[in-house]
Scaffold this motif. Structure first.
Motif, PDB file in Angstrom:
ATOM      1  N   GLY A   1     -10.922   6.430   9.368  1.00 41.40           N
ATOM      2  CA  GLY A   1     -11.754   7.758   9.481  1.00 41.40           C
ATOM      3  C   GLY A   1     -11.418   8.205  11.029  1.00 41.40           C
ATOM      4  O   GLY A   1     -11.108   7.523  11.763  1.00 41.40           O
ATOM      5  N   VAL A   2     -11.684   9.444  11.180  1.00 41.55           N
ATOM      6  CA  VAL A   2     -11.569  10.078  12.359  1.00 41.55           C
ATOM      7  C   VAL A   2     -12.333   9.618  13.344  1.00 41.55           C
ATOM      8  O   VAL A   2     -13.694   9.424  13.113  1.00 41.55           O
ATOM      9  CB  VAL A   2     -11.393  11.646  12.297  1.00 41.55           C
ATOM     10  N   GLY A   3     -11.919   8.954  14.491  1.00 37.22           N
ATOM     11  CA  GLY A   3     -12.521   8.349  15.837  1.00 37.22           C
ATOM     12  C   GLY A   3     -12.927   7.093  15.227  1.00 37.22           C
ATOM     13  O   GLY A   3     -13.565   6.285  16.286  1.00 37.22           O
ATOM     14  N   ALA A   4     -12.417   6.515  14.223  1.00 34.29           N
ATOM     15  CA  ALA A   4     -12.550   5.051  14.165  1.00 34.29           C
ATOM     16  C   ALA A   4     -11.674   4.158  15.221  1.00 34.29           C
ATOM     17  O   ALA A   4     -10.694   4.578  15.492  1.00 34.29           O
ATOM     18  CB  ALA A   4     -12.199   4.572  12.618  1.00 34.29           C
ATOM     19  N   GLY A   5     -12.271   3.035  15.675  1.00 31.43           N
ATOM     20  CA  GLY A   5     -11.528   2.256  16.357  1.00 31.43           C
ATOM     21  C   GLY A   5     -10.593   1.140  15.810  1.00 31.43           C
ATOM     22  O   GLY A   5     -10.641   1.160  14.554  1.00 31.43           O
TER      23      GLY A   5
ATOM     24  N   LEU B   1       0.850  -1.381  -0.203  1.00 30.62           N
ATOM     25  CA  LEU B   1      -0.127  -0.029   0.033  1.00 30.62           C
ATOM     26  C   LEU B   1       1.032   1.240  -0.033  1.00 30.62           C
ATOM     27  O   LEU B   1       0.380   2.102   0.416  1.00 30.62           O
ATOM     28  CB  LEU B   1      -0.995  -0.099   1.423  1.00 30.62           C
ATOM     29  N   LYS B   2       2.055   0.945  -0.376  1.00 36.17           N
ATOM     30  CA  LYS B   2       3.083   2.196  -0.618  1.00 36.17           C
ATOM     31  C   LYS B   2       3.114   2.765   0.764  1.00 36.17           C
ATOM     32  O   LYS B   2       3.104   4.363   0.939  1.00 36.17           O
ATOM     33  CB  LYS B   2       2.619   3.216  -1.560  1.00 36.17           C
ATOM     34  N   GLY B   3       3.235   1.940   1.894  1.00 36.79           N
ATOM     35  CA  GLY B   3       3.583   2.833   3.059  1.00 36.79           C
ATOM     36  C   GLY B   3       2.596   3.007   4.080  1.00 36.79           C
ATOM     37  O   GLY B   3       2.329   3.461   5.182  1.00 36.79           O
ATOM     38  N   ALA B   4       0.996   2.794   3.576  1.00 41.08           N
ATOM     39  CA  ALA B   4      -0.181   3.196   4.047  1.00 41.08           C
ATOM     40  C   ALA B   4      -0.216   2.235   5.094  1.00 41.08           C
ATOM     41  O   ALA B   4       0.176   0.975   4.890  1.00 41.08           O
ATOM     42  CB  ALA B   4      -1.326   3.276   2.878  1.00 41.08           C
ATOM     43  N   PRO B   5      -0.955   2.290   6.297  1.00 44.27           N
ATOM     44  CA  PRO B   5      -1.686   3.585   6.617  1.00 44.27           C
ATOM     45  C   PRO B   5      -0.724   4.423   7.212  1.00 44.27           C
ATOM     46  O   PRO B   5      -0.989   5.648   7.303  1.00 44.27           O
ATOM     47  CB  PRO B   5      -2.757   3.117   7.771  1.00 44.27           C
ATOM     48  N   GLY B   6       0.522   4.047   7.707  1.00 51.98           N
ATOM     49  CA  GLY B   6       1.690   5.067   8.135  1.00 51.98           C
ATOM     50  C   GLY B   6       1.164   5.913   8.939  1.00 51.98           C
ATOM     51  O   GLY B   6       0.809   5.349  10.071  1.00 51.98           O
ATOM     52  N   ILE B   7       1.447   7.487   8.991  1.00 55.34           N
ATOM     53  CA  ILE B   7       1.037   8.381   9.888  1.00 55.34           C
ATOM     54  C   ILE B   7      -0.214   8.588   9.912  1.00 55.34           C
ATOM     55  O   ILE B   7      -1.016   8.924  11.266  1.00 55.34           O
ATOM     56  CB  ILE B   7       1.802   9.630   9.730  1.00 55.34           C
ATOM     57  N   TYR B   8      -1.219   7.805   9.500  1.00 49.11           N
ATOM     58  CA  TYR B   8      -2.598   7.831   9.534  1.00 49.11           C
ATOM     59  C   TYR B   8      -3.195   6.386  10.234  1.00 49.11           C
ATOM     60  O   TYR B   8      -4.451   6.183  10.289  1.00 49.11           O
ATOM     61  CB  TYR B   8      -3.493   8.222   8.282  1.00 49.11           C
ATOM     62  N   SER B   9      -2.412   5.796  10.814  1.00 52.04           N
ATOM     63  CA  SER B   9      -2.647   4.473  11.167  1.00 52.04           C
ATOM     64  C   SER B   9      -3.743   4.539  12.328  1.00 52.04           C
ATOM     65  O   SER B   9      -4.682   3.675  12.288  1.00 52.04           O
ATOM     66  CB  SER B   9      -1.667   3.582  11.968  1.00 52.04           C
ATOM     67  N   ALA B  10      -3.946   5.371  13.059  1.00 57.85           N
ATOM     68  CA  ALA B  10      -4.982   5.459  14.087  1.00 57.85           C
ATOM     69  C   ALA B  10      -6.371   5.768  13.510  1.00 57.85           C
ATOM     70  O   ALA B  10      -7.176   5.775  14.269  1.00 57.85           O
ATOM     71  CB  ALA B  10      -4.240   6.372  15.145  1.00 57.85           C
ATOM     72  N   ARG B  11      -6.366   6.502  12.512  1.00 57.87           N
ATOM     73  CA  ARG B  11      -7.415   7.039  11.858  1.00 57.87           C
ATOM     74  C   ARG B  11      -7.715   6.523  10.376  1.00 57.87           C
ATOM     75  O   ARG B  11      -8.226   7.366   9.716  1.00 57.87           O
ATOM     76  CB  ARG B  11      -7.619   8.438  12.064  1.00 57.87           C
ATOM     77  N   TYR B  12      -7.219   5.527  10.034  1.00 52.75           N
ATOM     78  CA  TYR B  12      -7.161   4.871   8.882  1.00 52.75           C
ATOM     79  C   TYR B  12      -8.650   4.598   8.172  1.00 52.75           C
ATOM     80  O   TYR B  12      -9.070   5.116   7.239  1.00 52.75           O
ATOM     81  CB  TYR B  12      -6.531   3.378   8.748  1.00 52.75           C
TER      82      TYR B  12
END
Length: 202
Positions: free
Chosen positions: A92-96, A79-90
């Motif tokens: 969506g914002v607030g996603a568990g 995934l070309k490095g995804a989720p990367g810095i967005y791991s906690a909100r991959y």
């Protein structure tokens, strides 16, 4: 080493638990930022290092204390490095955690095992004060690959689907001591303690 006090710039319950376990053996008093009514920093950086610095500086400014921050996440090669810095909100914002895992499994649904390589990254930043021009930065990674389904009940984040070939199990199947010994965060914390000892007065 004299007793030190600093604020832990994280609101992640799993990270707080792991840091508390690792710091319990040291002469360091750590105050979670939530106990000091520090709000979450805006993570506007494009790298783990940038976000860790933003979080540490924000905690320093709000409390006047030295601060330790952690920015970490999962990099998946397919995934070309995804989720990367967005791991906690991959997902969506607030996603568990469960929603994030489901989205990742779906994104890799057509990938064979040979194309599911990934790694956990952890960057720790220690700032003595908000204007610290030379923050202490420690980085470590943990190689593995992504399973097709969850295994284990422990850990947090993507641990149930992050498989460590050398250990023949997922991270969620490790006990806390085993995870601390092998993990990206455990490695970064050991480097942090080694380097911090050289900075602090005896």
């Amino acid at each position: 080493m004299s007793k030190q006090q600093f604020v832990l710039a994280s609101g992640n319950a799993g990270k707080l638990r792991e840091f508390s376990q690792m710091l319990a053996e040291k002469h360091i008093e750590v105050l979670p930022q939530s106990a000091l009514n520090v709000t979450e920093a805006d993570e506007t950086g494009l790298t783990f290092v940038e976000n860790a610095i933003l979080k540490a500086r924000h905690a320093c400014e709000a409390t006047g204390l030295a601060a330790l921050s952690d920015d970490s996440g999962l990099e998946v090669d397919a995934l070309k490095g995804a989720p990367g810095i967005y791991s906690a909100r991959y997902a969506g914002v607030g996603a568990g955690d469960e929603a994030n895992i489901d989205k990742l499994l779906q994104a890799l649904a057509d990938k064979p095992e040979a194309e599911r390589s990934a790694r956990y990254q952890c960057v720790l930043v220690y700032m003595r004060h908000a204007l610290d021009p030379t923050p202490l930065i420690c980085q470590a990674s943990w190689e593995g690959h992504i399973l097709t389904e969850r295994r284990g009940e422990g850990g947090f984040g993507y641990d149930p689907i992050f498989y460590i070939p050398e250990l023949h199990c997922s991270v969620a199947q490790l006990n806390p001591a085993e995870k601390q010994q092998h993990s990206h965060r455990g490695k970064a914390m050991r480097e942090f303690f080694q380097r911090l000892n050289s900075l602090l007065p005896v």
